[in-house]
Design an enzyme around this catalytic site. Structure first.
Site, PDB file in Angstrom:
ATOM      1  N   ARG A   1       5.762 -12.930   9.624  1.00 34.96           N
ATOM      2  CA  ARG A   1       6.411 -11.677   9.258  1.00 34.96           C
ATOM      3  C   ARG A   1       7.778 -11.594   9.918  1.00 34.96           C
ATOM      4  NH1 ARG A   1       2.877  -7.449   9.476  1.00 34.96           N
ATOM      5  NH2 ARG A   1       4.435  -5.925  10.052  1.00 34.96           N
TER       6      ARG A   1
ATOM      7  N   LYS B   1       4.583   0.612   9.313  1.00 35.78           N
ATOM      8  CA  LYS B   1       4.611   1.885   8.588  1.00 35.78           C
ATOM      9  C   LYS B   1       3.994   3.005   9.415  1.00 35.78           C
ATOM     10  CE  LYS B   1       3.031   0.100   4.735  1.00 35.78           C
ATOM     11  NZ  LYS B   1       2.493  -0.058   3.384  1.00 35.78           N
TER      12      LYS B   1
ATOM     13  N   GLU C   1       0.863  -1.174   0.000  1.00 35.16           N
ATOM     14  CA  GLU C   1       0.000   0.000   0.000  1.00 35.16           C
ATOM     15  C   GLU C   1       0.903   1.228   0.000  1.00 35.16           C
ATOM     16  OE1 GLU C   1      -2.712   0.457   3.310  1.00 35.16           O
ATOM     17  OE2 GLU C   1      -3.499   2.317   2.434  1.00 35.16           O
TER      18      GLU C   1
HETATM   19  P1  ATP Z   1       3.038  -2.372   7.988  1.00 31.09           P
HETATM   20  O1  ATP Z   1       2.587  -3.330   9.036  1.00 31.09           O
HETATM   21  O2  ATP Z   1       4.463  -2.013   8.060  1.00 31.09           O
HETATM   22  O3  ATP Z   1       2.148  -1.170   7.842  1.00 31.09           O
HETATM   23  P2  ATP Z   1       1.618  -3.569   5.866  1.00 31.09           P
HETATM   24  O4  ATP Z   1       1.392  -5.018   5.849  1.00 31.09           O
HETATM   25  O5  ATP Z   1       0.458  -2.756   6.242  1.00 31.09           O
HETATM   26  O6  ATP Z   1       2.916  -3.209   6.679  1.00 31.09           O
HETATM   27  P3  ATP Z   1       1.690  -3.433   3.040  1.00 31.09           P
HETATM   28  O7  ATP Z   1       2.115  -2.321   2.187  1.00 31.09           O
HETATM   29  O8  ATP Z   1       0.279  -3.861   3.014  1.00 31.09           O
HETATM   30  O9  ATP Z   1       2.126  -3.025   4.482  1.00 31.09           O
HETATM   31  O10 ATP Z   1       2.638  -4.688   2.835  1.00 31.09           O
HETATM   32  C1  ATP Z   1       2.894  -5.259   1.591  1.00 31.09           C
HETATM   33  C2  ATP Z   1       3.242  -6.703   1.794  1.00 31.09           C
HETATM   34  O11 ATP Z   1       4.369  -6.814   2.635  1.00 31.09           O
HETATM   35  C3  ATP Z   1       2.104  -7.459   2.460  1.00 31.09           C
HETATM   36  O12 ATP Z   1       1.879  -8.635   1.708  1.00 31.09           O
HETATM   37  C4  ATP Z   1       2.617  -7.766   3.826  1.00 31.09           C
HETATM   38  O13 ATP Z   1       2.153  -9.011   4.252  1.00 31.09           O
HETATM   39  C5  ATP Z   1       4.137  -7.762   3.646  1.00 31.09           C
HETATM   40  N1  ATP Z   1       4.804  -7.372   4.888  1.00 31.09           N
HETATM   41  C6  ATP Z   1       4.606  -6.250   5.611  1.00 31.09           C
HETATM   42  N2  ATP Z   1       5.351  -6.258   6.718  1.00 31.09           N
HETATM   43  C7  ATP Z   1       6.067  -7.410   6.708  1.00 31.09           C
HETATM   44  C8  ATP Z   1       7.022  -8.009   7.586  1.00 31.09           C
HETATM   45  N3  ATP Z   1       7.406  -7.404   8.704  1.00 31.09           N
HETATM   46  N4  ATP Z   1       7.542  -9.211   7.249  1.00 31.09           N
HETATM   47  C9  ATP Z   1       7.161  -9.820   6.114  1.00 31.09           C
HETATM   48  N5  ATP Z   1       6.270  -9.320   5.248  1.00 31.09           N
HETATM   49  C10 ATP Z   1       5.716  -8.130   5.530  1.00 31.09           C
END
Ligand code: ATP
Ligand code: MG
Length: 559
Positions: free
Chosen positions: A262, A272, A36
């Protein structure tokens, strides 16, 4: 191509893919990385990127980069641009497969209308607060909304009017009609569309209703013919909804979702929302501050993309949540830089040394090896002169026996140069040491005495006449605590000395020409990267990592 060589990573996801391919379920693998654009990518995202692009490469398919741009309130073109740059820097290529969920808005809208037509979705008048209230809890079922039994015609009319902008934000929402008593709260009539006004980075003000993640995600996967939709464990409970939507819509393919753990790292935060707060509240200099766990921060710090990929690869992919030690990342970085980084000399806390028996106007250039681990890196010339600077820490007025550096009457080797002996110590009015007087052995050029006498210590130095002045920023972890609190007090764990700036550092002159973004080893001190954040003529270095694992040492001391 199903490569089963021992070098290929093996994990439950790759096993699943192998099984699906040999069962003939798919003839190729399609994955996606779906960020996102509401912030910069962090090292947690790197795990997802390496996995998604990795398996696509290993199994001869492709991976797309898809922006999940469904919330205009938080998203920005600047984030889209930064994400593109970071994924590329990490070493991955999506070819023609750059997609945006917003490209599918019209199709998603039609599918929402399809669900209404099937009696599987309805427009609800409950406010977001009321919906929360009706939703029930883990132990109690939810209650049905009074709007739940609207007719198909009425729902279609209201949904059309939602799109047309007849209602205020939050006044209505489209919900799936599933089961308010389901044990899985995600199935209690989840919201599929909500009303949000605000310019969208790509569609401007064309839309005022936006699909929720759960509605957009699986359908976008299906449009792109994604075979394996890989996401993190928090989406496991969403999988029944993912499947329900795929089952009930005339989608062109049937993707399946798989979840993995994760990445969490000590001494930092990987969310984020929190990283945004660090930036907005000024705790760091920006998203690319070298203390940030963002890919742009790690890059500016001097960490090579290879080292990040290697680190992620070593961790593997599992379903078990855990927290990885920051020192593990640092060790991987050290290993890489030890192999690849050129050596240079720099004095961070200079103490002047006058070599009394060295002729005033003599000029000597010595050979210095660029990288002892890489013969092809060759050597360079360093200038020597009568006045040099050494590290203040490399002198003690009253040194213990085992201090193999400079002290009154002690002899030491100047790296690549000569053996020198300290003959006198000059102090200022406060009694602070301001200069050392030394003599050198003219026969010891290169660092060995002709009589074979043993000199244990070797220190680094720079020539006073030739050295260039620089600012060097020394970094320590952003959070002093290994695991910053999960509550509102998480900022309390910030390390007040995560950055220490040294202003009057002296570097060997070749460093003035080092391109921004390049990392070298300052001998005996650590790895340092020429900063890429400031003006081109500014000489600023960021410490990437120290030479030794200072964490292990601190732990051993119990501190
Ligand atoms: P955040 O928790 O940092 O806001 P998010 O999941 O909301 O991260 P996205 O932009 O939706 O952020 O993430 C894109 C992809 O990255 C998703 O498929 C998510 O599962 C993966 N992702 C995010 N954080 C991690 C992490 N710490 N380890 C592995 N994969 C991750
Ligand atoms: Mg997300």
């Amino acid at each position: 191509m199903t490569d089963t060589s021992p070098d290929q990573p093996r994990d439950f996801i790759r096993e699943q893919i192998r099984a699906d391919l040999s069962a003939g379920l798919h003839d190729r693998v399609v994955t996606r990385f779906p960020p996102e654009p509401n912030g910069y990518l962090h090292i947690g995202h790197a795990k997802s990127i390496c996995l998604n692009f990795g398996v696509a490469g290993e199994f001869g398919g492709h991976c797309s980069l898809r922006f999940d741009d469904t919330n205009p309130a938080k998203e920005d073109q600047a984030f889209i641009d930064a994400i593109i740059e970071d994924v590329r820097w990490l070493g991955f290529d999506w070819g023609d497969h750059l997609h945006y969920t917003s490209d599918y808005f019209e199709q998603l809208y039609d599918w929402a209308a399809h669900l209404i037509g099937e009696g599987l979705a309805y427009v609800d008048d409950l406010s977001p607060e009321e919906m929360r209230d009706y939703r029930g809890t883990l132990t109690e079922p939810g209650r049905e909304s009074p709007s739940r039994n609207r007719s198909v015609a009425e729902n279609l009319d209201l949904f059309t009017r939602m799109r047309a902008g007849e209602f205020a934000d939050g006044e209505k929402a489209l919900r799936a009609k599933i089961d308010m008593a389901s044990g899985n709260i995600n199935l209690r009539d989840p919201v599929l569309y909500r009303i949000v006004r605000g310019p969208h980075p790509r569609t401007g003000d064309e839309w005022c209703i936006y699909p929720m993640y759960d509605f957009a995600h699986g359908q976008s996967d299906a449009i792109e013919h994604v075979t394996h939709s890989l996401c993190t464990l928090e989406f496991e409970d969403h999988r029944p909804l993912y499947d329900w939507l795929i089952d009930n819509l005339p989608v062109p393919s049937r993707p399946r979702q798989y979840e993995f753990a994760r990445l969490n790292l000590t001494h930092t935060v990987l969310s984020k929302r929190r990283l945004l707060q660090l930036v907005e509240d000024g705790h760091v200099g920006g998203w690319d501050d070298p203390r940030m766990p963002t890919l742009s921060g790690l890059r500016r710090r001097g960490i090579p993309a290879d080292a990040i990929r290697d680190f992620i690869g070593r961790l593997g992919v599992t379903k078990a949540d855990g927290v990885v030690e920051m020192s593990y990342l640092e060790n991987t970085v050290r290993e890489h830089l030890n192999r690849t980084a050129q050596r240079r000399m720099a004095v961070l806390n200079p103490l002047k040394v006058v070599i009394e028996n060295y002729p005033e106007d003599a000029n000597d250039t010595l050979d210095a090896v660029n990288n002892p681990n890489e013969e092809r890196a060759g050597s360079r010339k360093v200038d020597f002169s009568r006045e040099i600077y050494v590290e203040r820490d490399d002198f003690m007025e009253d040194p213990p026996k085992k201090f193999f550096r400079l002290g009154p009457g002690r002899e030491v080797r100047l790296r690549y140069a000569y053996l020198v002996t300290c003959t006198d110590v000059v102090k200022d009015a406060n009694g602070d040491v301001v200069e050392l007087r030394c003599t050198y052995d003219p026969e010891s050029r290169g660092g060995t005495a002709p009589d074979g006498r043993k000199v244990r210590g070797t220190i680094h130095w720079v020539s006073a006449e030739h050295a260039v002045r620089a600012e060097v920023r020394l970094y320590d972890p952003l959070f002093a605590e290994a695991e910053p609190g999960s509550g509102d007090d998480w900022l309390d764990g910030l390390n007040p000395t995560s950055m220490v700036v040294r202003n009057n550092c002296l570097l060997e002159p070749s460093l003035a020409d080092l391109p921004a973004g390049e990392t070298v080893q300052f001998e005996r001190l650590g790895y340092f990267c020429r900063d890429s954040g400031g003006a081109a003529d500014e000489l600023v270095f960021n410490r990437t990592v120290s030479l030794r694992d200072t964490w292990a040492k601190k732990k051993a001391k119990g501190g």
